[in-house]
Write a protein that holds these residues in place. Structure first.
Motif, PDB file in Angstrom:
ATOM      1  N   ASN A  13       0.795  -1.225   0.000  1.00  0.00           N
ATOM      2  CA  ASN A  13       0.000   0.000   0.000  1.00  0.00           C
ATOM      3  C   ASN A  13       0.831   1.281   0.000  1.00  0.00           C
ATOM      4  OD1 ASN A  13      -2.468  -1.498   0.298  1.00  0.00           O
ATOM      5  ND2 ASN A  13      -1.857  -1.886   2.415  1.00  0.00           N
ATOM      6  N   ASN A  14       2.091   1.180   0.395  1.00  0.00           N
ATOM      7  CA  ASN A  14       2.896   2.391   0.558  1.00  0.00           C
ATOM      8  C   ASN A  14       3.692   2.683  -0.706  1.00  0.00           C
ATOM      9  OD1 ASN A  14       4.659   4.431   1.358  1.00  0.00           O
ATOM     10  ND2 ASN A  14       4.645   3.708   3.479  1.00  0.00           N
ATOM     11  N   ASN A  15       3.241   3.659  -1.467  1.00  0.00           N
ATOM     12  CA  ASN A  15       3.927   4.033  -2.697  1.00  0.00           C
ATOM     13  C   ASN A  15       5.056   5.035  -2.458  1.00  0.00           C
ATOM     14  OD1 ASN A  15       2.300   2.463  -4.432  1.00  0.00           O
ATOM     15  ND2 ASN A  15       0.675   3.992  -4.311  1.00  0.00           N
ATOM     16  N   PHE A  16       5.153   5.523  -1.219  1.00  0.00           N
ATOM     17  CA  PHE A  16       6.157   6.541  -0.925  1.00  0.00           C
ATOM     18  C   PHE A  16       7.567   6.007  -1.148  1.00  0.00           C
ATOM     19  CE2 PHE A  16       9.045   8.291   2.368  1.00  0.00           C
ATOM     20  CZ  PHE A  16       9.198   9.555   1.836  1.00  0.00           C
ATOM     21  N   PHE A  17       7.883   4.849  -0.552  1.00  0.00           N
ATOM     22  CA  PHE A  17       9.234   4.311  -0.670  1.00  0.00           C
ATOM     23  C   PHE A  17       9.518   3.792  -2.077  1.00  0.00           C
ATOM     24  CE2 PHE A  17       9.252   4.196   4.015  1.00  0.00           C
ATOM     25  CZ  PHE A  17      10.488   4.791   4.230  1.00  0.00           C
ATOM     26  N   SER A  18       8.506   3.222  -2.712  1.00  0.00           N
ATOM     27  CA  SER A  18       8.735   2.734  -4.075  1.00  0.00           C
ATOM     28  C   SER A  18       9.041   3.895  -5.019  1.00  0.00           C
ATOM     29  CB  SER A  18       7.520   1.943  -4.577  1.00  0.00           C
ATOM     30  OG  SER A  18       6.364   2.763  -4.609  1.00  0.00           O
ATOM     31  N   SER A  19       8.455   5.051  -4.750  1.00  0.00           N
ATOM     32  CA  SER A  19       8.733   6.215  -5.593  1.00  0.00           C
ATOM     33  C   SER A  19      10.162   6.723  -5.417  1.00  0.00           C
ATOM     34  CB  SER A  19       7.744   7.352  -5.271  1.00  0.00           C
ATOM     35  OG  SER A  19       7.967   7.873  -3.968  1.00  0.00           O
TER      36      SER A  19
END
Length: 478
Positions: free
Chosen positions: A20-26
């Motif tokens: 759910n966390n797109n912050f780190f993938s970005s």
């Protein structure tokens, strides 16, 4: 099991919300850096302040395109800059000058220096084969045209903080393994490398995925894996551990791999725990006869001679390639699309095992971990330390019975793979009496023989000398 994991590993556990966390993938950070930040900024419930993390990343983890701005600050604005990156150090034999490279930003030793006073302060952390991760502080020594010879301007290292944010207690890790059943431990290992164990349909899928970790934990394990696209080969070998190296295909020549005579610099093989050569079907190996000769020697002995340079390394070599569905058959010839380098039995014989990547499912949302798991940086540091532990091989020697006249290379390959499985799955064993013989057979010895058998089958399709020859059947002593 989450409570047990947190109770026993405490500070070494982080909350990973990869689904759910797109912050780190970005951010595009490797897993060990992501978990470093999670541990630094998360509270006891796994929550973190996005703005706080963003500010740290912006300050200490710049992108490649930021290097021009960094140079401007150092050279023209006379500022010190700190960045978290990997660094390699070199000492010039002729002059005694100490320099460093920052490979992620294309900075070479010719552009840098470490002054003797600074070297004395930080040399214990910086004397390391290959590359070291850390927070480096950079300044500038301006050029001086008033003296002869002229002194060129160079970027200088003024400070260094080693990147090992956790105490790595291998003995504690070994002891804690005893608190978990084998199935639980398998799931913990998958979580440590960012995968959700519940997303796999079978135990075979789980264990095949974990087979990719064998070169992480045992010295000089050589593997070949052919898998469909999207099964995560590049992610495991390129993003999980700071101690490995993934090449991105292209050209992998003798000088790049072993020793560059022009630059007088050791190649990929010197330093990391493993070198994984990605997209091997598309790789240009230069002069294949030359490459085959030096590669065969290295895969066998861990040593090489290139342009008069004698080198050695403990790095395993992993060849990664895609395979079409119609070719996913260990009893059929699977190497036809690979470079001719691999279509020769002597080289194949020195590859310890074959990984059937089609037993690993394609990446999907169900495989993305959301939950508490071992910190990837901590976990891979443990695996790195276990590479130096010879006690596991001694155990394997004591409990494995080898038939007479068994082929030496086959036997060595199977024992080496079985030792790696033992370290990975049963790190708590201290002697042969600690080993559950049935579990060792099922989880370590039999998988090792299966991996080696595929190599043997492929050899038989290249050369009739190997046709119908099976691997020796190693047994567990009662």
């Amino acid at each position: 099991m989450t409570d047990k994991l947190r109770d026993y590993f405490d500070e070494m556990v982080v909350y990973k919300d990869l689904k759910n966390n797109n912050f780190f993938s970005s951010l595009g950070l490797p897993a060990f850096l992501r978990d470093y930040l999670l541990k630094m900024f998360s509270d006891d419930f796994g929550n973190f302040d996005v703005d706080e993390v963003s500010a740290f990343v912006k300050k200490f983890i710049p992108k490649k395109e930021d290097w021009m701005s960094i140079k401007n600050k150092i050279i023209y604005e006379n500022e010190s800059v700190q960045i978290l990156t990997k660094i390699s150090v070199d000492i010039n034999i002729k002059t005694g000058e100490i320099s460093f490279a920052i490979p992620d930003f294309g900075v070479t030793e010719k552009e840098t220096l470490i002054e003797p006073a600074i070297w004395d302060v930080y040399k214990e952390d910086l004397i390391n084969t290959g590359e070291t991760w850390g927070i480096i502080k950079l300044g500038y020594r301006p050029p001086d045209d008033t003296v002869k010879p002229k002194i060129p301007g160079k970027i200088k290292l003024t400070g260094f903080k080693n990147f090992r944010p956790y105490t790595v207690d291998v003995e504690y890790f070994k002891e804690m393994r005893s608190n978990f059943e084998t199935d639980e431990w398998i799931d913990i290992l998958l979580g440590a490398i960012d995968y959700n164990a519940d997303g796999y349909e079978t135990k075979l899928q789980k264990l095949t995925m974990l087979t990719r970790l064998l070169p992480f934990v045992e010295k000089r394990i050589n593997l070949i894996e052919l898998a469909p696209k999207g099964t995560g080969k590049s992610y495991v070998f390129g993003h999980i551990s700071k101690n490995g190296l993934l090449t991105d295909g292209g050209k992998v020549t003798r000088s790049k791999m072993f020793y560059d005579a022009n630059r007088r610099k050791p190649g990929y093989i010197c330093g990391p725990d493993y070198v994984a050569i990605d997209e091997v079907k598309l790789v240009n190996f230069g002069d294949e006869n030359e490459m085959r000769s030096i590669l065969q020697g290295y895969l066998e002995y861990g040593t090489f001679n290139s342009n008069g340079y004698n080198g050695e390394s403990d790095a395993g070599v992993v060849f990664l390639g895609n395979i079409k569905e119609e070719n996913m058959d260990e009893y059929g010839y699977m190497l036809g699309e690979l470079p001719t380098l691999f279509q020769e039995t002597a080289l194949l014989d020195r590859i310890h095992g074959f990984v059937k990547g089609w037993d690993i499912p394609r990446m999907n949302d169900g495989l993305k971990l959301t939950g508490w798991a071992l910190n990837s940086e901590y976990f891979c540091s443990i695996l790195h330390e276990l590479r130096n532990d010879m006690s596991y091989r001694a155990i394997v020697e004591k409990i494995v019975e080898v038939p007479k006249h068994a082929d030496t290379r086959d036997t060595e390959a199977i024992k080496r793979l079985a030792t790696a499985y033992l370290k990975l799955l049963f790190p708590n064993v201290r002697n042969e009496f600690d080993v559950d013989k049935m579990e060792f057979r099922d989880y370590c010895l039999t998988p090792a023989m299966k991996m080696r058998r595929i190599i043997k089958l492929q050899q038989g399709m290249i050369d009739s000398e190997y046709k119908n020859k099976d691997v020796p059947c190693l047994m567990v002593r009662e």
